[in-house]
Design an enzyme around this catalytic site. Structure first.
Site, PDB file in Angstrom:
ATOM      1  N   SER A   1       0.820  -1.213   0.000  1.00 54.64           N
ATOM      2  CA  SER A   1       0.000   0.000   0.000  1.00 54.64           C
ATOM      3  C   SER A   1       0.850   1.257   0.000  1.00 54.64           C
ATOM      4  O   SER A   1       0.332   2.350  -0.240  1.00 54.64           O
ATOM      5  CB  SER A   1      -0.910   0.018   1.232  1.00 54.64           C
ATOM      6  OG  SER A   1      -0.134  -0.015   2.428  1.00 54.64           O
TER       7      SER A   1
ATOM      8  N   HIS B   1      -3.300  -4.134  -5.409  1.00 49.49           N
ATOM      9  CA  HIS B   1      -3.587  -3.580  -4.084  1.00 49.49           C
ATOM     10  C   HIS B   1      -5.083  -3.629  -3.791  1.00 49.49           C
ATOM     11  O   HIS B   1      -5.879  -2.968  -4.458  1.00 49.49           O
ATOM     12  CB  HIS B   1      -3.087  -2.137  -3.999  1.00 49.49           C
ATOM     13  CG  HIS B   1      -3.321  -1.507  -2.669  1.00 49.49           C
ATOM     14  ND1 HIS B   1      -3.663  -0.184  -2.519  1.00 49.49           N
ATOM     15  CD2 HIS B   1      -3.268  -2.015  -1.408  1.00 49.49           C
ATOM     16  CE1 HIS B   1      -3.808   0.089  -1.248  1.00 49.49           C
ATOM     17  NE2 HIS B   1      -3.574  -1.001  -0.550  1.00 49.49           N
TER      18      HIS B   1
END
Length: 506
Positions: free
Chosen positions: A123, A144
């Site tokens: 992230s 992600h």
């Protein structure tokens, strides 16, 4: 449950919350899933957890017993990393540590086939930094997800500098097959969703820094007047200020100290004091048994009898303000000199400056935010010298029909104007830099951040020219480059085009 016409064997490394969620998502989509974690027994616990979630889905009638049994047969816990050798895609969801991820990818590259994809759920790290450890960086990409993975219907497919286009296409197709929207983003700080979400936090914090309003005032206005699910301070308390502080500082530094992402000086002292939010029992709010303790609302003053009101005829909501005043029993006058209360509706301008520009007595002036509809929570801005009796009369008048009112101090732009102008400006800059397509940007923000609209479409809905006016006024008033308007925004306003208009093809 969704099924895939082309079953893929997917490895998931990391048995934490994210890893479990990713495993559940692709298992439900009909894929083979193998789970591994370096911690002994963790992979088995992850499999047990996912199986329990599917059993719960059966209980709720969202999955048949047969589908559950079939899914359980496709799920495997792997004690050794070598058991992932047959996977065509491996997704890592381990600790956010660059060297740990690099070491893992080196090991995986030696195990899997040459055409297998290695994806990181990072992230905050640059995917290119992770891929640099591999002999074949072209097959490395970011994938992600957001927590909880099965419910957050969006995933970022991050194309690093050397990621092959075919890898991006395969990841998008696989993600879409699992029922999630795949948005493609460049390998830039914050990727797409966290990048686009900076404006809500940074400008909310700046408003409190400037002593314009309290955290609760900011949250109330953004929830009730604009439709956000949560305000920035409620969100910071939910995610944890210690975690958010690191993200804010990281994005600011990775963007070479871009002023638009400048962290707030209010944050470090609160982190040092352990005021992290819900998990510590106190953040921007106090929590008792997990329940937020909100400050008492400002009481509504009594409405003076015989109140005479003048409304700036140039205000965009002049007719509505006059109607409200008259419905409350006040008299509306055509001459400002004879009125007790003078109501203005500036865009991007502070109330003091607006009063002086109009040649009015600033002590009798109160500004009303013209951005949200008057049917929603109303924001009243005082000049630097608004008299207490005038303040109370304005509050009583605007709250007479039962609509909630927030009173704030003078500011170049109200709460809603400042936050929305910042959000739209950052989104326009994302589009200008080609970090994502307009369509991916709009969907990512709606699905990933839960905003009522995509940021560029929202800017068009509110009035792009007005928001540009707010930014220019803030820049002129403060000299702070954080408010400099994006070229994307300026050009489309000048051409009279929607902000969602893509660049011409070259």
């Amino acid at each position: 449950m969704a099924t895939s016409s082309n079953t893929t064997t997917i490895g998931v490394v990391g048995a934490g919350t994210m890893g479990r969620g990713i495993a559940q998502l692709f298992l439900q989509a009909g894929h083979m899933v193998r789970c591994h974690d370096a911690q002994p027994g963790a992979a088995a616990k992850a499999v047990e957890y996912v199986d329990g979630m599917l059993a719960h889905a059966v209980e709720k009638g969202r999955m048949t017993t047969a589908d559950h049994q079939a899914a359980r047969g496709r799920l495997q816990a792997c004690n050794a990393l070598e058991e992932l050798a047959g996977c065509t895609l491996v997704i890592e969801a381990i600790v956010e540590d660059l060297e740990a991820k690099r070491n893992l990818f080196r090991q995986l590259e030696a195990l899997v086939a040459d055409d297998a994809i290695l994806a990181s759920n990072t992230s905050s790290l640059t995917v290119a930094e992770i891929a640099a450890a591999c002999a074949r960086p072209g097959r490395v990409a970011g994938l992600h997800f957001f927590n909880p993975v099965p419910l957050m219907k969006v995933a970022e497919v991050i194309a690093a500098v050397r990621t092959a286009p075919a890898v991006v296409q395969r990841l998008c197709a696989l993600t879409e097959s699992a029922g999630h929207r795949a948005v493609v983003t460049a390998d830039q700080p914050g990727f797409l969703i966290n990048h686009a979400g900076r404006g809500l936090y940074t400008e909310g914090l700046r408003i409190v820094e400037d002593q314009v309003a309290s955290p609760a005032d900011v949250d109330d206005v953004l929830r009730e007047a604009l439709g956000f699910r949560m305000g920035p301070f409620e969100l910071l308390d939910l995610t944890g200020l210690d975690v958010s502080a690191r993200v804010m500082a990281s994005i600011y530094e990775q963007f070479q100290q871009e002023p638009r992402f400048r962290p707030s000086s209010l944050v470090p002292p609160r982190v040092a004091a352990g005021l992290f939010g819900r998990k510590s029992g106190e953040g921007w709010y106090r929590y008792a048994d997990g329940q937020q303790q909100r400050p008492a609302a400002r009481p509504v003053p009594a409405l003076p009898t015989g109140l005479a009101v003048w409304v700036d005829p140039q205000s965009s909501g002049a007719d509505g303000l006059r109607a409200l005043a008259e419905a409350a029993g006040a008299r509306t006058l055509s001459q400002a000199a004879e009125a007790d209360l003078l109501l203005l509706q500036p865009w991007g301008e502070d109330a003091t400056s607006a009063a002086l520009r109009l040649g009015l007595d600033a002590a009798r002036c109160v500004a009303v935010d013209p951005l949200p509809p008057l049917a929603l929570r109303r924001t009243l801005m005082l000049t630097a010298v608004t008299a207490p009796a005038v303040r109370d009369a304005a509050h009583a008048l605007l709250a007479a029909d039962g609509t909630a009112v927030t009173v704030i101090n003078d500011s170049p732009g109200f709460i809603a104007q400042r936050v929305m102008a910042t959000i739209v400006n950052i989104a326009a800059n994302i589009a200008q830099r080609g970090i994502a397509s307009v369509a991916d940007l709009e969907d990512a923000v709606r699905l990933g951040l839960g905003y009522p609209r995509g940021p560029l479409g929202w800017g068009d809905h509110l009035g792009a020219a007005r928001l540009l006016q707010v930014l220019r006024a803030q820049l002129a008033a403060t000299g702070d480059p954080r408010y400099r308007p994006s070229a994307w925004l300026q050009r489309r306003v000048a051409l009279g085009l929607p902000l969602t208009t893509p660049e011409a093809q070259r």
